[in-house]
Design an enzyme around this catalytic site. Structure first.
Site, PDB file in Angstrom:
ATOM      1  N   ASP A 193       0.847  -1.334   0.124  1.00 26.08           N
ATOM      2  CA  ASP A 193       0.078   0.011   0.331  1.00 26.08           C
ATOM      3  C   ASP A 193       0.620   1.263  -0.044  1.00 26.08           C
ATOM      4  OD1 ASP A 193      -1.702   1.986   0.515  1.00 26.08           O
ATOM      5  OD2 ASP A 193      -2.352   1.332   2.493  1.00 26.08           O
ATOM      6  N   HIS A 366      -3.970   4.530   6.067  1.00 24.79           N
ATOM      7  CA  HIS A 366      -2.892   3.939   5.413  1.00 24.79           C
ATOM      8  C   HIS A 366      -1.597   4.396   6.256  1.00 24.79           C
ATOM      9  CE1 HIS A 366      -5.682   3.035   2.002  1.00 24.79           C
ATOM     10  NE2 HIS A 366      -6.091   3.990   2.376  1.00 24.79           N
TER      11      HIS A 366
END
Length: 568
Positions: A193, A366
Site C-alpha cells: 500500500d 494507510h
C-alpha cells in the site's frame, strides 16, 4: 522445477482506488481484490470506474478465485460487474464477505451468486500450483487481511490497505508474529500500500481520534452533523461511542449506511453502548439539538456532496441551520480539496460551522513512511511493487524502500497492464497487456469511451448548435428556411444577428450542395459543420458541438401526401 510467476496490475497503480492485481503461477490465475474508483471531475456524468476485465475474460478458465483484503469499495466494489459474466469463487473474511454480498445482491443479475468462502487469518488453501494464506492487518474496517501466495519460487505478498497502530483494539490489531514468520521464508515480491507514502507525519492512533471526537461532542451545544465514509466502521463506532458519552442520540441518514451498520452489528464488529442510541429518521424532530448527532455518509459512502445538498436545502431530510456543527471525520483525498473548500463555504453561508478532524490531528487508514519501512523490514522481500496510489506516491514509496536497502533495480513502479515476469531467478518487465478503464454510467457498462467523454466536455464548455432545414432533393430546392436552436452557447434573444447570419450560411451551403450533380448526404452535413464552425468561432471564439438536421420531402403521388425523411 521453479514456478513461472507473473504479476500484473489491472488497476490501483497511478490512480486512487480500483485495486485489482493478477498473480499468475504457471497456468493458474489468482485475482487480488476487485475494486472500483469514484471518478475525477473530468469524467463528466460517469458514476464509477472499474477495471478492464478483458485479459481475465480471455483466460477465465485459468482463474482459481478472487481473494479480497477488506470491505471497502476500492477492494470489493467491482465484484457485481465481474460476476455478471463469470462465476468464480470469492474468498474473504467474515465481514468482508458480508459486505461483498450486499454489493452483489443489490444487482439483479448477480443476486443469486452464492460461491462465497469465508476465511480467516489461520486459513490455508492448497491449490495445484500454490498455497494461499492470510495475515491480520490494521485498517479503518475490521477483518482486514493481507494475502500470501506461496509458490516454489517464493511467496508473493499483498498487504491490502494497512497501517500500524500499537494501541489498536483486538479486532483491528496487526499480527506482527505472523508478519515476522512470513519474512523468515523466501518472499519473492511484496505488493504494498502506497496511499500515504508522502506523509512525513506521525499518525494519530485510533484512541487519539476517539478522544478528539468526544471532545468535540462535549463542547458543542447545538446539533452535530458528523460526516464519515459509510464503510469506515472504526469511525462510525467512535462517533456512536462519543454520542453515548455526551448524552446524545444518533440518527442514520442513508440506506447504504444502515445496511452496513446492521451487518457489522450482526457480526459483532460494531457494538452499541445502549440499545436506544440509534433513533429513526422519522423521530429526528423529537430530539433537542444539543442531544442530536446526525451521521451522514451520502450516496455510495461519499459524504461531501450530501453536505452540499444539506447546505443548499436540497437534501431529502436535513437542512443546515444556525447553531449546527458539521464535523468532517474523514480525510478527503488531495483531488477533493477544492470541493471540500467550496462545501465549507456553503455550510457557513447556511449558518452552520465546520470542523475537520484533519485540522488538528493527522488521520489516515494507510501507513506513513515509518509504517511502510517496518512492513518491508518484517517481510524482507527480494522485489517491491508499490501499489494503491498515484505516481508520486508510488515514487515516494520506492525512495522509502531504497532507504531500507532494496536496490532501485528491484523496485518496479508499474502502469496498468504491465507484466512482471519472474523466470530463471530474475524479475523483469515483460510485454504489456492492453488494459484501459471501464466506465459505468447508469446501467451502461463500458459503453462510454473517450469520444463520448470528449463530446461531453465540449458540450459542457461551449454548448450545442442545431441547424434544422428541409429540402426537396428531386427538385433541388430548399422547402423551408433553416431553424436554429442552441443550448449552452449563446442567448438567442440577444444574438439575433448571429442566428440570422448562421441561417443564411446554412441556406447557401445547402443550395450549393443541391446544385452539385454529385450530391452526397455525408458531404452536405460536413460542409454545414465546417461553414458554421468557422463562422461561429470567428464571431464568438467558441466551438460548440454543431448538429445539422436535414429533412427531405418525398412526394407520394398515390396517396397525395407529403412525408419527410430526417438525416441527422
Amino acid at each position: 522445477m521453479s514456478s513461472h510467476v507473473k504479476i500484473m496490475p489491472l488497476g490501483g497503480v497511478r490512480e486512487n482506488g480500483k485495486n485489482m492485481y493478477v498473480v499468475e503461477v504457471d497456468d493458474e490465475i489468482y485475482i487480488l481484490d476487485c475494486g472500483l474508483m469514484y471518478p475525477e471531475n473530468e469524467l463528466l456524468g460517469i458514476d464509477v470506474v472499474i477495471p478492464d476485465f478483458s485479459y481475465l475474460e480471455e483466460n477465465i478458465d485459468r482463474v482459481v478465485g478472487i481473494f479480497l483484503t477488506h470491505g471497502h469499495a476500492d477492494a470489493i466494489g467491482a465484484l457485481p460487474y465481474f460476476l455478471k459474466q463469470h462465476s468464480v469463487p470469492v474468498f474473504g473474511s467474515e465481514l468482508t464477505i458480508a459486505l461483498a454480498k450486499l454489493n452483489v445482491k443489490a444487482d439483479k443479475q448477480t443476486r443469486n451468486f452464492k460461491d462465497f468462502h469465508v476465511i480467516d487469518k489461520d486459513t490455508k488453501i492448497d491449490f495445484e500450483r500454490a498455497t494461499v494464506s492470510f495475515f491480520k492487518t490494521t485498517h479503518s474496517i475490521p477483518d482486514s487481511l493481507g494475502i500470501v501466495i506461496e509458490t516454489n519460487a517464493g511467496s508473493v505478498v499483498y498487504t491490502g490497505d494497512f497501517k500500524f497502530d500499537q494501541s489498536a483494539t483486538p479486532e483491528y490489531q496487526s499480527d506482527f508474529a505472523r508478519l515476522a514468520e512470513i519474512g523468515q521464508g523466501n518472499v519473492l515480491a511484496l505488493l504494498s500500500d502506497s496511499a500515504n507514502a508522502e506523509s512525513p507525519y506521525e499518525m494519530a492512533s485510533e484512541r487519539d481520534i476517539a478522544a478528539n471526537i468526544l471532545d468535540t461532542f462535549q463542547y458543542h451545544n447545538g446539533r452535530i452533523i458528523a460526516a464519515a465514509v459509510a464503510s469506515n466502521i472504526a469511525r462510525i463506532q467512535q462517533v456512536i461511542n462519543a454520542a453515548a458519552k455526551s448524552g446524545r442520540k444518533v440518527v442514520l441518514t442513508g440506506r447504504d449506511l444502515e445496511k452496513i451498520v446492521r451487518t457489522a452489528m450482526r457480526l459483532k464488529r460494531l457494538n452499541l453502548p445502549s440499545p436506544d442510541i440509534l433513533v429513526p429518521t422519522k423521530d429526528l424532530h423529537k430530539l433537542a439539538p444539543e442531544k442530536t448527532v446526525i451521521l451522514e455518509t451520502g450516496k455510495m459512502g461519499e459524504p461531501i456532496k450530501a453536505l452540499q445538498r444539506m447546505a443548499t436545502n436540497r437534501h431529502r431530510l436535513i437542512r443546515i441551520k444556525e447553531g449546527d456543527l458539521v464535523f468532517i471525520t474523514t480525510t478527503p483525498s488531495h483531488a477533493m480539496e477544492t470541493t471540500v473548500a467550496k462545501t465549507k463555504d456553503m455550510i457557513y453561508r447556511a449558518g452552520g460551522e465546520v470542523k475537520s478532524i484533519s485540522d488538528e490531528i493527522h488521520v489516515s487508514g494507510h501507513g506513513n513512511k515509518n509504517n511502510l519501512q517496518l512492513m518491508i523490514n518484517l517481510i524482507k522481500p527480494t522485489y517491491l511493487v508499490p501499489v494503491q496510489g498515484e505516481y508520486r506516491l508510488l515514487a515516494a514509496h520506492a525512495s522509502i524502500a531504497h532507504e531500507t536497502g532494496i536496490p532501485f533495480e528491484n523496485i518496479f513502479i508499474t502502469s496498468k497492464g504491465d507484466v512482471l515476469d519472474y523466470q530463471k531467478g530474475q524479475m523483469h518487465l515483460a510485454n504489456q497487456v492492453d488494459v484501459g478503464n471501464t466506465m459505468i454510467d447508469g446501467i451502461g457498462v463500458g459503453d462510454i469511451g473517450n469520444i463520448v467523454l470528449r463530446d461531453r466536455k465540449v458540450l459542457s464548455e461551449d454548448g450545442i448548435f442545431v441547424a434544422v432545414i428541409t429540402i426537396n432533393r428531386k427538385k433541388r430546392t430548399i422547402v423551408s428556411h433553416p431553424k436554429i436552436t442552441t443550448r449552452g452557447f449563446v442567448y438567442i434573444k440577444t444574438s439575433r444577428d448571429l442566428i440570422h447570419e448562421s441561417a443564411n450560411l446554412v441556406t447557401k451551403t445547402v443550395q450549393d450542395n443541391l446544385d452539385n450533380k454529385e450530391f452526397d448526404w455525408g458531404h452536405l452535413k460536413q460542409d454545414i459543420r465546417e461553414a458554421l464552425s468557422g463562422y461561429l468561432f470567428e464571431q464568438t471564439k467558441r466551438r460548440p458541438v454543431i448538429l445539422p438536421v436535414i429533412m427531405e420531402v418525398n412526394q407520394n403521388r398515390r396517396h397525395a401526401a407529403n412525408t419527410t425523411t430526417t438525416k441527422a
